[in-house]
Design an enzyme around this catalytic site. Sequence first.
Site, mmCIF file in Angstrom:
data_model
loop_
_atom_site.group_PDB
_atom_site.id
_atom_site.type_symbol
_atom_site.label_atom_id
_atom_site.label_comp_id
_atom_site.label_asym_id
_atom_site.label_seq_id
_atom_site.Cartn_x
_atom_site.Cartn_y
_atom_site.Cartn_z
ATOM 1 N N ARG A 59 -41.844 -49.830 37.759
ATOM 2 C CA ARG A 59 -42.463 -49.653 39.069
ATOM 3 C C ARG A 59 -43.913 -50.117 38.986
ATOM 4 O O ARG A 59 -44.596 -49.869 37.985
ATOM 5 C CB ARG A 59 -42.414 -48.180 39.520
ATOM 6 C CG ARG A 59 -41.030 -47.681 39.925
ATOM 7 C CD ARG A 59 -40.514 -48.382 41.173
ATOM 8 N NE ARG A 59 -39.234 -47.848 41.633
ATOM 9 C CZ ARG A 59 -38.045 -48.293 41.253
ATOM 10 N NH1 ARG A 59 -37.977 -49.284 40.359
ATOM 11 N NH2 ARG A 59 -36.943 -47.775 41.747
ATOM 12 N N GLU A 63 -45.110 -53.588 47.909
ATOM 13 C CA GLU A 63 -43.993 -54.526 47.986
ATOM 14 C C GLU A 63 -43.479 -54.632 49.421
ATOM 15 O O GLU A 63 -43.195 -53.605 50.040
ATOM 16 C CB GLU A 63 -42.865 -54.079 47.043
ATOM 17 C CG GLU A 63 -43.301 -54.087 45.583
ATOM 18 C CD GLU A 63 -42.190 -53.674 44.614
ATOM 19 O OE1 GLU A 63 -41.068 -53.363 45.077
ATOM 20 O OE2 GLU A 63 -42.448 -53.665 43.398
ATOM 21 N N HIS A 108 -39.088 -57.984 42.609
ATOM 22 C CA HIS A 108 -38.316 -56.757 42.389
ATOM 23 C C HIS A 108 -36.816 -57.070 42.455
ATOM 24 O O HIS A 108 -36.034 -56.396 43.114
ATOM 25 C CB HIS A 108 -38.682 -55.675 43.404
ATOM 26 C CG HIS A 108 -38.416 -54.283 42.906
ATOM 27 N ND1 HIS A 108 -39.185 -53.205 43.243
ATOM 28 C CD2 HIS A 108 -37.441 -53.791 42.069
ATOM 29 C CE1 HIS A 108 -38.712 -52.106 42.660
ATOM 30 N NE2 HIS A 108 -37.658 -52.450 41.941
#
Length: 307
Positions: free
Chosen positions: A219, A248, A267
């Site tokens: 993360r 994000e 991601h």
Amino acid sequence: MVDELAPKGFEIVKALHNSAEMKAALPGTNYFVGFIQQYVTPQLFKDAPKLKLIQMLSAGYDRADLDAARKSKVPLCNNGGANSVAVSEHAVLLMLAVSRRLITQHSNVTAGRWHGNQPPTVHQVREKVLGIVGLGTIGKKVARLAQAFGMIVHYYDIKRLSEAEEDALGVRFRLLPEILRSSDILSLHVPLNASTHHMIGAQELAVMKKSAIIVNTSRGPVIDEKAMTAALSANNLFGAGLDVFDEEPTPPDNPLLKLDNVILTAHLAGPTWESNITRLRNGFDNVQRVARGEPALWVVPELLEGA
């Protein structure tokens, strides 16, 4: 995939995020399956009073309200390591790509520069020290893959392995300050919580080798992104391979995007075709277990503490 894998004997409602169909289905929902951690709030348990299981298809659950889940006594489960193969492969991909300046080399070739004005300095990973922070399911797979490339693997985790387990996996425990000082490559595989937020900050970055590489597939906020950007900009690190960011999608003015010693992905380490099948397989298996009256698998650890 849902149509092919869904167990018989259940009424299946497929609905888009936050759609009218989803909201209409919640009052009668027994099993809530999907990328749904953001819905785990006190309101969910009011809207879906018949819930028996919340089955996330994600590994992470940092956006879920764990207090609300704990009070509800409804099992909140992650994906059982369904994306661990994909993420571990992606972590090693980033290690190799940053070590070999892959994007720079590709850009030179496609721009007709062949070697460029000056071939970039690149490194091999054999005999390099890989420091893994977080030796869970993904971290263990990264260790095995790294050893296939001849890397020396050290790890730090609050749950330390026994010496026999370390021998079997071929890894050695080091304290976090030792990991930071000695690692040629640092790979992060921890959940995001109060104890891991900005665990890699300016002080931690300052003790790392200038030749070191950081890889983060966990993360974004585990690292102080501004401090890391400053270190990379000053060439106090060789480079970074990042699949995750503070925000994000990362904004277009993020200074990380202008650096030539980083490789960035959106991601997307986890969602391969194969891992998506495994997520659903694990999720539907858990649904059937709970329907049979058996305990759910992969309940998030914080809900098991003190249980």
